[in-house]
Scaffold this motif. Sequence first.
Motif, short mmCIF file in Angstrom:
data_model
loop_
_atom_site.label_atom_id
_atom_site.label_comp_id
_atom_site.label_asym_id
_atom_site.label_seq_id
_atom_site.Cartn_x
_atom_site.Cartn_y
_atom_site.Cartn_z
N LEU A 1 45.14 39.45 41.12
CA LEU A 1 45.82 40.73 41.07
C LEU A 1 46.39 41.09 42.43
O LEU A 1 47.56 41.49 42.55
CB LEU A 1 44.87 41.84 40.60
CG LEU A 1 45.48 43.24 40.60
CD1 LEU A 1 46.55 43.37 39.52
CD2 LEU A 1 44.40 44.29 40.42
N TYR A 2 45.61 40.92 43.48
CA TYR A 2 46.09 41.23 44.83
C TYR A 2 47.24 40.31 45.23
O TYR A 2 48.21 40.76 45.84
CB TYR A 2 44.95 41.17 45.84
CG TYR A 2 44.01 42.34 45.73
CD1 TYR A 2 44.49 43.65 45.70
CD2 TYR A 2 42.64 42.17 45.64
CE1 TYR A 2 43.64 44.73 45.58
CE2 TYR A 2 41.78 43.26 45.53
CZ TYR A 2 42.29 44.53 45.51
OH TYR A 2 41.44 45.61 45.39
N ALA A 3 47.16 39.04 44.87
CA ALA A 3 48.26 38.11 45.16
C ALA A 3 49.52 38.55 44.42
O ALA A 3 50.62 38.51 44.98
CB ALA A 3 47.87 36.69 44.77
N GLU A 4 49.36 39.00 43.21
CA GLU A 4 50.50 39.47 42.42
C GLU A 4 51.11 40.74 43.01
O GLU A 4 52.33 40.90 43.03
CB GLU A 4 50.07 39.70 40.96
CG GLU A 4 51.18 40.17 40.07
CD GLU A 4 52.34 39.20 39.93
OE1 GLU A 4 53.48 39.66 39.75
OE2 GLU A 4 52.11 37.98 39.99
N LEU A 5 50.28 41.64 43.52
CA LEU A 5 50.81 42.87 44.14
C LEU A 5 51.66 42.53 45.36
O LEU A 5 52.73 43.11 45.57
CB LEU A 5 49.67 43.81 44.53
CG LEU A 5 48.92 44.46 43.39
CD1 LEU A 5 47.81 45.37 43.94
CD2 LEU A 5 49.85 45.23 42.48
N GLU B 1 41.58 37.78 50.23
CA GLU B 1 40.78 36.75 50.88
C GLU B 1 39.29 36.97 50.64
O GLU B 1 38.54 36.01 50.43
CB GLU B 1 41.08 36.72 52.38
CG GLU B 1 42.47 36.20 52.69
CD GLU B 1 42.90 36.44 54.13
OE1 GLU B 1 42.10 36.99 54.93
OE2 GLU B 1 44.06 36.11 54.45
N ARG B 2 38.86 38.23 50.66
CA ARG B 2 37.45 38.54 50.43
C ARG B 2 37.04 38.09 49.02
O ARG B 2 35.99 37.48 48.84
CB ARG B 2 37.19 40.02 50.62
CG ARG B 2 35.73 40.37 50.49
CD ARG B 2 35.39 41.79 50.87
NE ARG B 2 36.50 42.62 51.21
CZ ARG B 2 36.65 43.87 50.80
NH1 ARG B 2 35.75 44.42 50.02
NH2 ARG B 2 37.68 44.59 51.16
N PHE B 3 37.86 38.40 48.01
CA PHE B 3 37.53 37.99 46.66
C PHE B 3 37.59 36.47 46.51
O PHE B 3 36.80 35.88 45.78
CB PHE B 3 38.44 38.67 45.63
CG PHE B 3 37.98 40.07 45.32
CD1 PHE B 3 36.88 40.30 44.50
CD2 PHE B 3 38.63 41.16 45.86
CE1 PHE B 3 36.45 41.58 44.22
CE2 PHE B 3 38.20 42.45 45.59
CZ PHE B 3 37.10 42.66 44.77
N ASP B 4 38.51 35.83 47.22
CA ASP B 4 38.60 34.38 47.18
C ASP B 4 37.34 33.74 47.72
O ASP B 4 36.87 32.72 47.21
CB ASP B 4 39.83 33.90 47.96
CG ASP B 4 40.14 32.44 47.72
OD1 ASP B 4 40.17 32.03 46.54
OD2 ASP B 4 40.33 31.72 48.70
N GLU B 5 36.75 34.35 48.73
CA GLU B 5 35.50 33.83 49.31
C GLU B 5 34.32 33.99 48.35
O GLU B 5 33.36 33.23 48.42
CB GLU B 5 35.20 34.54 50.63
CG GLU B 5 36.18 34.18 51.73
CD GLU B 5 36.03 35.05 52.97
OE1 GLU B 5 35.15 35.94 53.00
OE2 GLU B 5 36.81 34.84 53.91
N PHE B 6 34.39 34.96 47.44
CA PHE B 6 33.31 35.16 46.47
C PHE B 6 33.26 34.05 45.42
O PHE B 6 32.19 33.77 44.89
CB PHE B 6 33.47 36.50 45.73
CG PHE B 6 33.20 37.71 46.56
CD1 PHE B 6 32.33 37.70 47.63
CD2 PHE B 6 33.83 38.91 46.25
CE1 PHE B 6 32.10 38.83 48.39
CE2 PHE B 6 33.60 40.05 46.99
CZ PHE B 6 32.72 40.01 48.07
N VAL B 7 34.39 33.43 45.12
CA VAL B 7 34.45 32.48 44.00
C VAL B 7 33.46 31.33 44.18
O VAL B 7 32.62 31.10 43.30
CB VAL B 7 35.91 31.98 43.79
CG1 VAL B 7 35.94 30.86 42.77
CG2 VAL B 7 36.80 33.13 43.37
N PRO B 8 33.49 30.57 45.27
CA PRO B 8 32.52 29.46 45.38
C PRO B 8 31.08 29.94 45.48
O PRO B 8 30.16 29.27 45.00
CB PRO B 8 32.95 28.71 46.65
CG PRO B 8 33.86 29.62 47.38
CD PRO B 8 34.41 30.59 46.40
#
Length: 127
Positions: free
Chosen positions: A91-95, A66-73
């Motif tokens: 990668l985290y979603a895949e794990l 979620e933290r990395f997802d927030e970085f995208v926009p």
Amino acid sequence: METVSLGAPEPILDSLPDDDDARMDMREAVAGWERRINDAIEAADDDGEAVGYVLDAVERIESRMERFDEFVPELRAWGQSPIYAISWRNLYAELIAQLYDHDELGEALDRERNQRLVEDGIRFGDR
């Protein structure tokens, strides 16, 4: 409970620019997660305790995802390429998906998550 095997999917690694350091970082991160999860499984007294440890790891992985997802926009807003944030998020979603795909672990994780929800405060007729 059997130990788990995790891997960094090649499509995610291939999505990175020609950056061997980032690929190596991802592989090391996956190996670290696998080692910590398996150490916890082996140290557990029973399968229920092991599933609890794995769910703790899943929740930490979800938090990082979620933290990395927030970085995208935010990166896009600043005119920066979000490829690294997207790659780590994926990668985290895949794990998480890999953990849920292990034998009967997915069902056990769902049961443990539901049990935690009930224990954490769903109260019926609390008035």
